[in-house]
Design an enzyme around this catalytic site. Structure first.
Site, PDB file in Angstrom:
ATOM      1  N   PRO A  89       0.815  -1.209   0.000  1.00 18.12           N
ATOM      2  CA  PRO A  89       0.000   0.000   0.000  1.00 18.12           C
ATOM      3  C   PRO A  89       0.852   1.265   0.000  1.00 18.12           C
ATOM      4  O   PRO A  89       1.872   1.333   0.681  1.00 18.12           O
ATOM      5  CB  PRO A  89      -0.789  -0.109   1.312  1.00 18.12           C
ATOM      6  CG  PRO A  89       0.074  -0.922   2.213  1.00 18.12           C
ATOM      7  CD  PRO A  89       0.845  -1.866   1.327  1.00 18.12           C
ATOM      8  N   CYS A 100       3.165  29.855 -14.437  1.00 16.69           N
ATOM      9  CA  CYS A 100       2.726  30.375 -15.729  1.00 16.69           C
ATOM     10  C   CYS A 100       2.266  29.258 -16.651  1.00 16.69           C
ATOM     11  O   CYS A 100       2.909  28.959 -17.659  1.00 16.69           O
ATOM     12  CB  CYS A 100       3.841  31.196 -16.344  1.00 16.69           C
ATOM     13  SG  CYS A 100       4.288  32.568 -15.272  1.00 16.69           S
TER      14      CYS A 100
HETATM   15  C1  LIG Z   1       2.613   2.622  -7.116  1.00 17.43           C
HETATM   16  C2  LIG Z   1       2.787   1.224  -6.701  1.00 17.43           C
HETATM   17  C3  LIG Z   1       2.246   0.769  -5.491  1.00 17.43           C
HETATM   18  C4  LIG Z   1       1.425   1.639  -4.574  1.00 17.43           C
HETATM   19  O1  LIG Z   1       0.210   1.981  -5.133  1.00 17.43           O
HETATM   20  P1  LIG Z   1      -0.890   2.773  -4.259  1.00 17.43           P
HETATM   21  O2  LIG Z   1      -2.001   2.969  -5.194  1.00 17.43           O
HETATM   22  O3  LIG Z   1      -0.267   4.051  -3.839  1.00 17.43           O
HETATM   23  O4  LIG Z   1      -1.248   1.915  -3.101  1.00 17.43           O
HETATM   24  C5  LIG Z   1       2.462  -0.545  -5.142  1.00 17.43           C
HETATM   25  N1  LIG Z   1       3.183  -1.379  -5.932  1.00 17.43           N
HETATM   26  C6  LIG Z   1       3.725  -0.978  -7.098  1.00 17.43           C
HETATM   27  C7  LIG Z   1       4.498  -1.928  -7.912  1.00 17.43           C
HETATM   28  C8  LIG Z   1       3.544   0.332  -7.530  1.00 17.43           C
HETATM   29  O5  LIG Z   1       4.065   0.721  -8.687  1.00 17.43           O
END
Ligand SMILES: *Cc1c(COP(=O)(O)O)cnc(C)c1O
Length: 424
Positions: free
Chosen positions: A278, A347
């Protein structure tokens, strides 16, 4: 089971972070400024950790949502791991005290230097996104005389029903290995001397507010795990990625508890360690961006509230048309609602924080709060228009701590050089 709660509330008509009035912080540290709530961070981490108590699990915070060292230290102390997507993020995770044995590394374009760094640090696993990358990891692991633990990131071809820019698990997306050929790719991995297969990974997108796509993708992965077993390839770690949404406006995203509940029957009797990644849910509602009203201007059909934060400080509205709730830090009596765009000093016409909003009138010099700015806020900020990036502050109860200094003009030109022939 409601949405994840946070600790940003009005007390006596002043917006507070925990026990501290935001107006006070804005005066002390200046604006624009990112402010985070320690208790909210802890609450969100625990929401995941407690929900999955029934099964062996590891919560790897996705660094790209927020990389501030103080925040990473908060999670490290709680026992969190990290999901990184670059050598720089790996460096930050390690520096914050996150054990390498709890770090997973995804991304379609890992360089040789990054791969070697991660192998030597002894990370838990690479989430590999192509066969060429597998071969490259194998080659570098050979040079290091080490074995590289890997999972394959599988693209399950599932529509997460979110913004197209933050969908990652569709056939047309650049991420992962096609579901149909995943078994072949695993066999290829098994043929490589310096590769150790330990997991399987997916991440289908971000700001997902429906459980259905999550469950579909999860089931597809379990199916692969079973098929791989028949081929003699055993999987220990099932990494389901991140992607749960938060409330920006009126979304009602599933709580981690609901996710855990849905997974429970599927995980029973399985010898899998589940990994979650997460990002947004851990930090999104734990941070706000506070900005000061510079000028009010009456346009043709709306007012423009010109504030001292712009798209360089918070890119999401300009980049995705994302909604962030905006409200006055101090609620005043007898203020009419106005129809306004809240815009920055940059801008570019795309430089706005909120468009066509009905908000209580605010006056020059007053502060407004841009809510839910803790994720993909500071990490996406830039120096565009040569604007020094904001400071960051962490609040715990009635105490507040500067966790990043505001940049200076000297910071802006750091590292720039003028060739000799232009001098004199
Ligand atoms: C961005 C990402 C996450 C986290 O995603 P959230 O939507 O912020 O929870 C987890 N794993 C990977 C591989 C990602 O690229």
């Amino acid at each position: 089971m409601g949405v994840l709660l946070h600790f940003f509330t009005y007390k006596k008509n002043i917006l507070h972070v925990e026990d501290v009035p935001i107006s006070e912080l804005a005066e002390i540290y200046g604006t624009p400024i990112y402010i985070y709530s320690y208790k909210t961070l802890i609450r969100h981490y625990k929401a995941y950790d407690d929900s999955f108590k029934y099964h062996p699990h590891l919560i790897c915070f996705a660094l790209k949502a927020n990389t501030n060292r103080a925040l990473l230290t908060v999670f490290a102390k709680e026992g969190a791991g990290a999901d990184v997507v670059s050598g720089g993020e790996l460096y930050r995770a390690l520096m914050a005290g996150i054990s390498p044995k709890k770090i997973v590394y995804a991304g379609v374009g890992k360089t040789a230097v990054e791969i070697e760094y991660a192998i030597r640090q002894g990370i838990l696993m690479f989430n590999v996104e192509s066969e060429q990358e597998l071969a490259e990891i194998d080659r570098i692991a050979g040079i290091c005389n080490m074995k590289a633990p890997i999972a394959l990131r599988v693209n399950p071809d599932i529509d997460p029903m979110t913004h197209p820019y933050i969908s990652t698990g569709l056939k047309k997306n650049k991420f992962g290995i096609p579901y149909e050929t995943a078994i072949e790719s695993y066999k290829f991995a098994a043929s490589l001397k310096n590769i150790e297969i330990i997991g399987i990974h997916k991440h289908i997108g971000s700001q997902i507010v429906n459980l259905a796509p999550f469950m579909d993708a999860f089931n597809r992965l379990l199916h692969l795990v079973d098929m791989l077993k028949e081929d003699g390839i055993s999987i220990k770690y099932l990494d389901i990625g991140g992607g749960l949404g938060i409330q920006y406006l009126d979304e009602i995203p599933p709580h981690p508890t609901e996710l855990a509940k849905e997974f429970k029957p599927l995980l029973q009797d399985r010898d899998l360690i589940i990994i979650l990644e997460p990002g947004r849910t851990m930090v999104g509602n734990a941070g706000v961006l506070i900005t000061k009203v510079l000028y009010i201007k009456n346009g043709y059909d709306r007012d423009f509230i010109i504030v001292d934060a712009g798209m360089n400080d918070l890119a999401r509205p300009a980049m995705y048309g994302a909604y962030h709730h905006i409200m006055p830090v101090a609620k005043k009596k007898n203020r009419q609602e106005v129809f306004a765009d809240i815009v920055g000093p940059i801008c570019e016409s795309g430089d706005f924080l909120g468009k066509e909003r009905q908000i209580p009138e605010v006056k020059q010099g007053e502060f407004v709060a841009v809510m839910s700015a803790g994720a993909y806020g500071y990490t996406m900020s830039s120096n565009y228009n040569s604007r020094p990036r904001p400071a960051e502050v962490l609040v715990n109860g009635s105490e507040h701590f500067l966790i990043r200094q505001r940049e200076t003009y000297e910071d802006l030109v750091k590292g720039e050089m003028v060739p000799e022939f232009l001098k004199g």
